[in-house]
Structure formats: C-alpha cells, structure tokens
Design an enzyme around this catalytic site. Structure first.
Site, PDB file in Angstrom:
ATOM      1  N   ASP A 146      16.969  18.648  15.941  1.00 24.74           N
ATOM      2  CA  ASP A 146      16.113  19.035  14.822  1.00 24.74           C
ATOM      3  C   ASP A 146      14.793  18.251  14.929  1.00 24.74           C
ATOM      4  O   ASP A 146      14.632  17.367  15.781  1.00 24.74           O
ATOM      5  CB  ASP A 146      16.845  18.741  13.500  1.00 24.74           C
ATOM      6  CG  ASP A 146      16.257  19.515  12.328  1.00 24.74           C
ATOM      7  OD1 ASP A 146      15.142  20.039  12.445  1.00 24.74           O
ATOM      8  OD2 ASP A 146      16.920  19.578  11.276  1.00 24.74           O
TER       9      ASP A 146
ATOM     10  N   GLU B  61      13.732  20.849   1.804  1.00 19.90           N
ATOM     11  CA  GLU B  61      14.421  19.676   2.369  1.00 19.90           C
ATOM     12  C   GLU B  61      14.540  18.547   1.345  1.00 19.90           C
ATOM     13  O   GLU B  61      14.660  18.789   0.148  1.00 19.90           O
ATOM     14  CB  GLU B  61      13.742  19.246   3.662  1.00 19.90           C
ATOM     15  CG  GLU B  61      13.801  20.361   4.716  1.00 19.90           C
ATOM     16  CD  GLU B  61      13.486  19.899   6.116  1.00 19.90           C
ATOM     17  OE1 GLU B  61      13.955  18.849   6.551  1.00 19.90           O
ATOM     18  OE2 GLU B  61      12.742  20.626   6.806  1.00 19.90           O
TER      19      GLU B  61
HETATM   20  C1  BGC Z   1      14.439  21.411   9.619  1.00 16.81           C
HETATM   21  C2  BGC Z   1      14.942  22.536  10.481  1.00 16.81           C
HETATM   22  C3  BGC Z   1      13.795  23.334  11.031  1.00 16.81           C
HETATM   23  C4  BGC Z   1      12.846  22.414  11.778  1.00 16.81           C
HETATM   24  C5  BGC Z   1      11.653  23.133  12.391  1.00 16.81           C
HETATM   25  C6  BGC Z   1      13.356  20.614  10.311  1.00 16.81           C
HETATM   26  O1  BGC Z   1      12.747  19.719   9.436  1.00 16.81           O
HETATM   27  O2  BGC Z   1      15.510  20.559   9.275  1.00 16.81           O
HETATM   28  O3  BGC Z   1      15.817  23.345   9.753  1.00 16.81           O
HETATM   29  O4  BGC Z   1      14.274  24.339  11.867  1.00 16.81           O
HETATM   30  O5  BGC Z   1      12.363  21.434  10.883  1.00 16.81           O
HETATM   31  O6  BGC Z   1      10.791  23.610  11.431  1.00 16.81           O
END
Ligand code: BGC
Length: 632
Positions: free
Chosen positions: A327, A522
């Site tokens: 991630d 998030e």
């Molecule tokens: C998230 C992911 C996402 C990635 C790219 C991360 O902060 O946890 O779900 O795919 O960013 O944007």
C-alpha cells in the site's frame, strides 16, 4: 638511457604485483559500474519468444526473465506515484514496472483527454526501453473514475453491499473499467474486501459489508466486471487490504494522527481463516491479478512483514498466481527498522511490487545492494518479477495494439443510468410509520439539511481529492435535491432551504431532512462518535415544527448513532454515499422504484457495542438498533 636487463629481471615480481593490482582495480571498477549503471545490452530480436502472442504465457515469462538484468528486474518491482516521478526518462532508465495516480495526483488538465494524454505519454516511454515491457498504470477507481470531473460516480462499495446484487455489482465494475480504460488506466485498486466491525473506522464505506460470504460474492463479481469473467483480464483488479482490515481495535493505530485505521487486528487464527480469508479465496478463484497488503498489524507484526500471511497463506495455501503490491508507503509505514531493512523484510515476506509515493531511486539502490549481499535471494526477485510479468502478459499489455477506448465513454449516458439504478437499489428503508413513504403526488414537501444539495457529500471521500470535496461540482452531477425536483410527480409542491428557514405558513405534509457526514477518507475519517451534526439536528427540529411528518434521509458512509432521535421520526432512509446520480434516491422516495436494499452490516445504537463480530454479537451484549439484512 635504457634500463639494464638485470634491473628488469629483478623488478619482475613488482611488475607482476602491479599488473595484479591493476587487474583487481579494473574488475572492481567494472563491478561498480555494472552495479550503478544500466548496462546497455542489445535489444532482443523481434521474434524473441516473449514477443510472440501465441506462445504460452508461462514460457513467455521464462523467456523474458532470462533476458533481464538485475537492475531491469528490480525496476519492474517499483510502482511510482506520478507526482514523484523526477523525469519521464526514468521510466526507461529504471525500467519501472508501474506508475499510479494516488488519490490526488491528476494531470495538469483534469479531463478524460488530459488523463489519456498523460498516461499514454508514460506508456510510450516504457515502450522505448530495451525490453519494451509495458507499464501498469493504476488508480483507485473505487466508485467509478472519481478523480475526473464528468465521470460517472457510482455509490461507494457499502451501497453496493446494500444491493446484495452480484449482477449489478459486476455491471458497475465493468462500466468503471470502461471509463478508466478510456483514460489510459489499466489497473484499479479495487475492490476492497475489508470487513468493518467498528463504525468508528473511516473506511467503512469502502467495504461491501462485514459479512465474509457477501464480500466473497460481491468481490468476485466486481473482479469479473473489472477484469472480465472466466478469469480473463482486460484490466487488472486489486483485492485489498490483505488481511484482517476492518477488524482493527479502536485506539490501536500505529499512526499517531489516526485512531483505528492502520491499527491492530486482534482476531485469532481460527477467525482469520474462517472470516477474513474466504473473500480472498473467492477473489483468487475469480482470477484477480493483484492483492494489496494492508497497513494494519496482525498481532505484534505488520502484515507486510509476515511471510506466513503473504507467502504461506496467500500464495502457497490459496494458490495466488498474481502479484502482491504494498500500500501507499506501506513498506515503511510504522516500521520499526530502517528503510533499507524494511525493503528487505517486506520483499522476503512476499511483497512483489512496492508502492513508492516518494522515492524510487533509493528503493532500487537498496534492493540491488540487498541482493548483492544475499539479504534477498535472486530467486525471490525472479519470483516477484515473474508474477508481475505474468499479469502483464495475461492482461494483454504486451500485445495491445489498439488505441484506448474513446474518452466519450467517460460519463456515458448508459453508465449514468446504471448509477441511478444502483443508487435506488442501495437505499435501505429503515422506518416507515404510517406508510409515510413513498411520498404521494400533490403533497407539500419541505426539503432541508446539509446533504440535500451537496454533490461532494453524496459522493464521499476519494472523489476528486483523497478526502473528497465538500460542495457542489458543476460537471455532470445531480444532487439529491435536483433529483427530487426532476422526479416529483406533477402537483407536488417542493420547497428547499438548507437550514430549514422556510417562510411562515400552514404546516406542510412532509419535512424531508437530508442529513449528511462531511466527506473524508482513511484515518482522517476515524470518528469516536459518528452521529448527526448539530446543524442537522436543528434542521430536523425546525422541520418538526413546520411539517406534519418528518422523514430523515441519511447520506453517510456508515451507520450513524441515532438511537435518541429515531422515535421522533416518521421515516428513515439510509442512502449511503450514492454518487453522481441523485435521481436514484429521488426514485425510491417518490416510489418510482421500490425499496429493495438491506443493511450490509449491523447498525449499532451505541459505541459500547463496538466492535460487533460478523455473527452480530456486540461487545456489551446488548441488541443493535438494526441487524444486518434489515430493510423494509
Ligand atoms: C490506500 C489504498 C489506496 C492507495 C493508493 C492508500 O492510502 O490505503 O487503499 O489504494 O492509497 O491511492
């Protein structure tokens, strides 16, 4: 004067030593050069096996791998955010495997054509590299191509979960794939298979449900839609966030700014097997190309460092053939060791491609060094690269000759019609005293609340910006209010005031309070008490004075705590985050379409009940307000 023979004979051992030292120096210099520069080998012949479309994929992978230098292999393992790419030529120089647009990384001209131009230019760089390995370009696309004004924004996954309809979910994913393909994207970071057990988590809405069975069903359907059914791949999907994401405990986040996101998953081995692995098994069965590792801990260990979870479970036991991607900053987030060692730990645990939002050069340098010092074996690198290449071949990237689909696919009328239908199907009717809903022709309806005329709120996080936008967005979107105005039967009188300051007069039939959460994403969206905003409570109080009956529509990414208010409302509809087509909500409110949605997760009445296990048991043993599956 010439030197005498005797002198020459005497100096022979010194000459030999000198020659030896010079030789050692040359070898060292060459090794240094090879280690620090891309050795320009000749390009492979035009008929190299890996270039032959008809050859079996496994043989193409073996052939290509055998032609790659170590630095070319390590470059394939790097996934670079487009905002951190120093020079486009680095795509060639480092033989980069992938690029992405993290949530907010957009082209200077944020239109579908602007995206296509940008991404095609990056791909053209990769096509100039020695081996011409095509570039993966990824974006989240977790509710449509939501970074681009004009795209169709579908309901967030929690709404898809409420439809419980795998066929619809597959159609949504297929339409999303078509829109992102037109922009040049060939890889989506969706679907999320997270299973939220605590509504305080900021990512509840990214998940379909807290039910392993529903997640398995809808996750596989979504993958079929993004990639193609029957295990084929016209685009690469990502099952995320492996594993146990959603089951983190409150106040365990390793990120000091967050509360639960990036926290610790504390389920035992049995639960992990029974509840968190099955959706991944289903995703693998559907042929998912990549799996993204979460930013959570399992017990004391970061999931990303766990050889057991990534290699033994996912790759060996479940038989995952695609590649594992980390991630955002995931290799290093919450790591207790150096960046150098973090790379080694994650790659040895089984991570194949590293999402590098900031620094790809040091990744390449560190991994090269780690291989040379045997801290990462060459066979591990070969395995990682083979998996990435396998997916690139499988997705047809080596053989693609056609231009991307037309940008007119973005926001196509048929996709908008589908988004409207899905918004209706996702709405859950939770209370309907005296059959207040659907609203009837000829009624006088007062509409108010923060979510009535605010596209940003009905679209939620991951829309245009990582955290979403709070407000209206002019291109191709219909707010719920605009939808109600379109759909209301003739003779119905609609009045709108966001804060319910209506001019005095006789009581209206209905007060429609469209209340909402601010968009967020998030850990920023972790919320100790997700409940109604004070201004929305006031709106409801006003409407009660001004209308005979009050119906509340909740526009939010999770159930809100409404225990103390519910009894005074006549009707309650959970609209989730319905996306760009507000008419979809209007359709069910006016009975143009029947309510069919069901709660995809339990609706708690207090935070003391959290977390709630996937079989519906609350922490304090009391009954939830509405159980999963409820819906009138
Ligand atoms: C998230 C992911 C996402 C990635 C790219 C991360 O902060 O946890 O779900 O795919 O960013 O944007």
């Amino acid at each position: 004067m010439s030197r005498s023979k005797e002198t020459a004979v005497k100096s022979l051992p010194w000459l030999r030593l000198g020659a030896l030292l010079a030789g050692v120096y040359l070898i060292c210099a060459a090794a240094y050069y090879v280690g620090h520069h891309t050795v320009q080998l000749p390009p492979p012949p035009a008929d190299a096996l890996y270039k032959q479309k008809e050859a079996p994929i496994d043989l193409r992978v073996i052939d290509l791998l055998s032609r790659m230098t170590l630095s070319e292999k390590i470059g394939q393992m790097a996934l670079v955010d487009k905002d951190s790419l120093i020079k486009p030529v680095d795509i060639i120089r480092y033989n980069l495997g992938g690029m992405l647009s993290g949530a907010s990384a957009k082209p200077p001209l944020n239109t579908p054509q602007g995206w296509q131009n940008m991404i095609e230019a990056y791909k053209a760089q990769a096509a100039k590299s020695r081996l011409q390995i095509p570039l993966l370009y990824g974006a989240d696309a977790n509710h449509g191509s939501a970074n681009v004004p004009g795209a169709t924004i579908f309901p967030h996954s929690i709404g898809l979960g409420a439809t419980g309809n795998a066929g619809l979910v597959q159609q949504v994913a297929a339409a999303t794939a078509q829109e992102v393909a037109a922009e040049g994207i060939n890889w989506t970071y969706s679907p999320s298979l997270d299973e939220p057990s605590d509504i305080r988590w900021g990512r509840v809405y990214e998940a379909f449900s807290d039910s392993p069975a529903l997640n398995a069903l809808l996750g596989a359907a979504y993958i079929d839609g993004i990639q193609a059914p029957n295990g084929d791949m016209k685009m690469v999907a990502t099952a995320k966030h492996y594993i146990g994401a959603g089951a983190m405990l409150w106040n365990t986040s390793a990120n000091k700014n967050y509360k639960i996101d990036q926290g610790t998953t504390a389920v035992n081995e049995n639960l992990l097997e029974q509840e968190y692995l099955p959706p991944y098994a289903a995703a693998i069965q559907a042929g998912v190309g990549s799996v993204m590792v979460g930013l959570n801990h399992y017990g004391k260990e970061r999931v990303i460092d766990s050889h057991y979870l990534i290699t033994d479970k996912l790759k060996t036991e479940l038989g995952f053939k695609g590649f594992v991607v980390s991630d955002w900053y995931g290799m290093y987030e919450a790591s207790k060791t150096s960046i150098y060692q973090s790379n080694i730990n994650a790659i040895n645990a089984g991570v194949d491609m590293a999402m590098l939002p900031y620094d790809y050069k040091s990744f390449v340098r560190d991994v090269t060094e780690a291989v040379k010092s045997n801290q990462i074996s060459e066979s591990r690198i070969d395995d990682a690269v083979s998996r990435i290449l396998y997916v690139k071949f499988k997705a047809g990237l080596f053989d693609a000759t056609a231009a991307p689909p037309p940008v007119s696919d973005v926001g196509a009328a048929s996709h908008r019609a589908l988004a409207r239908q899905v918004a209706s199907a996702s709405a859950v009717l939770l209370k309907n005293s005296g059959h207040v809903l659907p609203l009837k022709a000829g009624q006088h309806v007062l509409i108010a609340g923060s979510g009535a005329d605010n596209f940003g709120r009905q679209a939620g996080g991951w829309t245009l910006e990582w955290q979403g936008v709070d407000g209206n967005w002019p291109v191709g979107t219909t707010s719920i209010l605009a939808g109600l105005r379109q759909v209301a039967p003739t003779g119905t009188k609609l009045e709108y005031s966001q804060n319910a300051s209506f001019v005095a007069g006789p009581k209206a039939d209905i007060g429609l309070a469209i209340i909402s959460e601010k968009p967020a994403a998030e850990g920023w969206d972790d919320n100790a008490t997700p409940t109604l905003e004070a201004s929305d409570l006031q709106v409801i109080a006003q409407l009660k004075k001004r209308a005979n009956k009050v119906v509340v529509i909740v526009v939010a990414g999770r159930p809100l705590l409404i225990q103390n208010q519910l009894s005074s409302w006549d009707g309650l509809v959970m609209a989730w985050l319905p996306g760009s087509e507000g008419e979809g909500i209007a359709d069910v409110i006016f009975g143009k379409t029947p309510f069919t949605g069901h709660l995809p997760l339990p609706w708690p009445s207090s935070t003391a009940q959290l977390p709630i296990t996937s079989d519906g048991k609350t922490k304090d043993g009391t009954a939830v307000l509405f159980a999963r599956g409820f819906g009138l």
